[in-house]
Design an enzyme around this catalytic site. Structure first.
Site, PDB file in Angstrom:
ATOM      1  N   LYS A  27       7.420   9.808   4.709  1.00  0.00           N
ATOM      2  CA  LYS A  27       6.498   9.484   4.648  1.00  0.00           C
ATOM      3  C   LYS A  27       5.688   8.789   5.400  1.00  0.00           C
ATOM      4  O   LYS A  27       4.817   8.722   5.823  1.00  0.00           O
ATOM      5  CB  LYS A  27       6.275   8.452   3.243  1.00  0.00           C
ATOM      6  N   SER A  28       6.669   7.871   6.196  1.00  0.00           N
ATOM      7  CA  SER A  28       6.191   7.169   7.540  1.00  0.00           C
ATOM      8  C   SER A  28       5.609   8.133   8.716  1.00  0.00           C
ATOM      9  O   SER A  28       4.546   7.853   9.194  1.00  0.00           O
ATOM     10  CB  SER A  28       7.076   6.188   7.943  1.00  0.00           C
ATOM     11  N   ARG A  32       1.799   8.874   9.984  1.00  0.00           N
ATOM     12  CA  ARG A  32       1.407   8.546  11.517  1.00  0.00           C
ATOM     13  C   ARG A  32       0.807   9.971  12.043  1.00  0.00           C
ATOM     14  O   ARG A  32      -0.022   9.966  12.966  1.00  0.00           O
ATOM     15  CB  ARG A  32       2.572   7.884  12.015  1.00  0.00           C
ATOM     16  N   ARG A 127      -1.733  -6.950  -3.151  1.00  0.00           N
ATOM     17  CA  ARG A 127      -0.986  -7.126  -2.098  1.00  0.00           C
ATOM     18  C   ARG A 127      -1.622  -7.659  -0.746  1.00  0.00           C
ATOM     19  O   ARG A 127      -2.986  -7.639  -0.681  1.00  0.00           O
ATOM     20  CB  ARG A 127      -0.150  -5.940  -1.810  1.00  0.00           C
ATOM     21  N   ASP A 325      13.531  -0.601   1.412  1.00  0.00           N
ATOM     22  CA  ASP A 325      13.357   0.178   0.271  1.00  0.00           C
ATOM     23  C   ASP A 325      14.269   0.651  -0.477  1.00  0.00           C
ATOM     24  O   ASP A 325      14.194   1.087  -1.521  1.00  0.00           O
ATOM     25  CB  ASP A 325      12.309   1.205   0.880  1.00  0.00           C
ATOM     26  N   LYS A 352       6.721  -6.244  -2.358  1.00  0.00           N
ATOM     27  CA  LYS A 352       6.439  -4.863  -2.191  1.00  0.00           C
ATOM     28  C   LYS A 352       5.429  -4.589  -3.543  1.00  0.00           C
ATOM     29  O   LYS A 352       4.870  -5.446  -4.200  1.00  0.00           O
ATOM     30  CB  LYS A 352       7.720  -4.359  -2.283  1.00  0.00           C
TER      31      LYS A 352
END
Length: 445
Positions: A27-28, A32, A127, A325, A352
């Site tokens: 996902k990261s 990006r 958040r 995570d 989170k």
């Protein structure tokens, strides 16, 4: 994304889990690759992109900023507008459930002289965003949000951005990445100093796109220097598969008797692989096969087998950033190991998608597990394989990782475990259920 009615799901003990688990792309790296592809000049091609809601929301946002994002077979194609070429969006940018998406987008747009309003779902609107908007203010951006720095929020970009030197007060890859993305369109050198190293996907990918970026260790910590206004070159990116998603089939295989699961092509970036190190420290039968490099990232195939002799350990607190995570699913493994597993330095878990320590502790206790917790620590007492009673219905608080962790717990419990809502899993791991069922897991809705 508006979340529909709750969809409860129950996991019960199955036979062994066996086969290959092809988990989604990281996902990261997916977020990006879309953002940097949009800030390069020309066509970036991405295969293996995670097609979860969070990443698709980021793709839509980059289109709103003027890039073209299309799909060609299995490949995503991003026609970028160059550094400084982003345009003012016509409408509010909705980031759904994605804290990563909204914080990276705020950074990328903050050094352009236009305003953007960001919002998200009910969870994201709770958040805190000040941790990102505070450093962006140093560039000259101004944020107007709800009380407590919450979404919806309008960020007025800096028309004449100045370069920034910023020491991050909390270990956060999202904050660091937001500052570096903002620094792309600022003159001179933008410097981020982090006391403890966080995941470095942004630095690796910026380098791959042709940015001049240097990292050095100093007395203050890790110092990252980015030279502003580079010409980013388009890339062809193969996204490694997500280690945070791989955590679920790996951990389930370790606790379900007779299991033997291969999880191919997993990114093993040292800033992300803390869970796998920790499991091996506990005595897990977890091996890395065919190690290699892809797109500047270390990759291997993981093989996980049922491990009846795992022992509770004290997880080194300095490892927390590389596995933040994964603590929820680690606590499920800990409940199936012998002895106490101690997890310290994890205050970040309380802010989170939900308070993950509280959610896991409450659910595990309901399943018959002894858990103690404090502000930034928790401990789980394990009594060996098959000792978790289960039988509870657990509240997941719209948190995908809590939902998947308890479903894994149910696969090894004496009585099935129900999560009150499996819907949030779609945000990060849309194929979780089908993938686990192919390995042999038993779910009933």
């Amino acid at each position: 994304m508006s979340h529909g009615p709750a969809t409860p799901l129950t996991a019960t003990a199955s036979g062994p889990l066996t086969g290959e688990a092809h988990v989604p792309g990281d996902k990261s790296i997916s977020h990006r690759s879309l953002i940097l592809g949009a800030m390069a000049v020309g066509e970036t091609r991405v295969t293996g992109l995670l097609e979860g809601q969070d990443v698709l929301d980021t793709g839509r946002a980059m289109q709103a900023f003027g890039a073209r994002v299309t799909k060609d077979g299995d490949t995503w194609v991003v026609n970028g507008v160059g550094v400084g070429g982003l345009m003012e969006p016509d409408d509010v940018i909705d980031c759904g459930n994605s804290g990563t998406g909204v914080r990276l987008l705020m950074g990328a747009a903050a050094t352009h002289g236009f305003s953007v309003t960001y919002t998200g779902d009910a969870s994201l609107r709770k958040r805190p965003m000040a941790r990102v908007t505070d450093p962006l203010a140093l560039f000259g951006a101004v944020a107007h949000g709800r009380s407590g720095g919450r979404l919806p929020m309008t960020v007025v970009g800096a028309p004449e951005p100045v370069p920034v030197r910023y020491a991050t007060p909390v270990a956060s890859a999202q904050v660091k990445s937001a500052v570096l993305l903002a620094g792309l369109n600022a003159p001179g050198e933008t410097v981020v100093v982090e006391r403890e190293a966080t995941r470095d996907h942004s630095e690796r990918m910026l380098r791959g796109f042709g940015a001049q970026i240097e990292t050095r260790e100093t007395r203050e910590g890790r110092e990252i220097t980015l030279v502003g206004r580079p010409e980013l070159r388009p890339q062809t990116i193969v996204v490694p598969r997500d280690p945070s998603s791989a955590a679920f089939p790996v951990c389930a295989a370790l606790i379900v008797p007779g299991s033997d699961v291969l999880v191919p092509n997993i990114g093993l970036n040292p800033t992300r692989a803390g869970l796998f190190e920790t499991l091996r420290d506990m005595g897990a039968d977890l091996t890395y096969e065919n190690p290699r490099q892809e797109g500047g990232e270390p990759v291997a195939d993981l093989r996980a087998r049922f491990s009846p002799d795992m022992k509770g350990i004290e997880v080194p607190p300095e490892r927390a950033a590389s596995m933040i995570d994964e603590y929820p699913v680690l606590s499920v493994v800990a409940a199936n190991a012998e002895g106490t597993t101690v997890m310290r330095g994890v205050a970040e878990l309380r802010v989170k998608e939900c308070d993950r320590i509280d959610a896991m502790a409450t659910g595990l206790r309901a399943c018959g597990v002894t858990v103690r917790d404090g502000a930034d620590w928790w401990e789980v007492d394990g009594r060996g394989p098959g000792c978790v009673k289960g039988g509870a219905t657990v509240a997941v608080h719209l948190d995908h990782r809590i939902a998947m962790s308890f479903l894994c717990a149910g696969m090894a419990a004496q009585v099935g475990i129900t999560v009150d809502d499996a819907g949030p899993i779609l945000t990060s791991f849309p194929i979780f259920r089908s993938l686990m069922e192919e390995l042999g897991a038993v779910f009933t809705s």
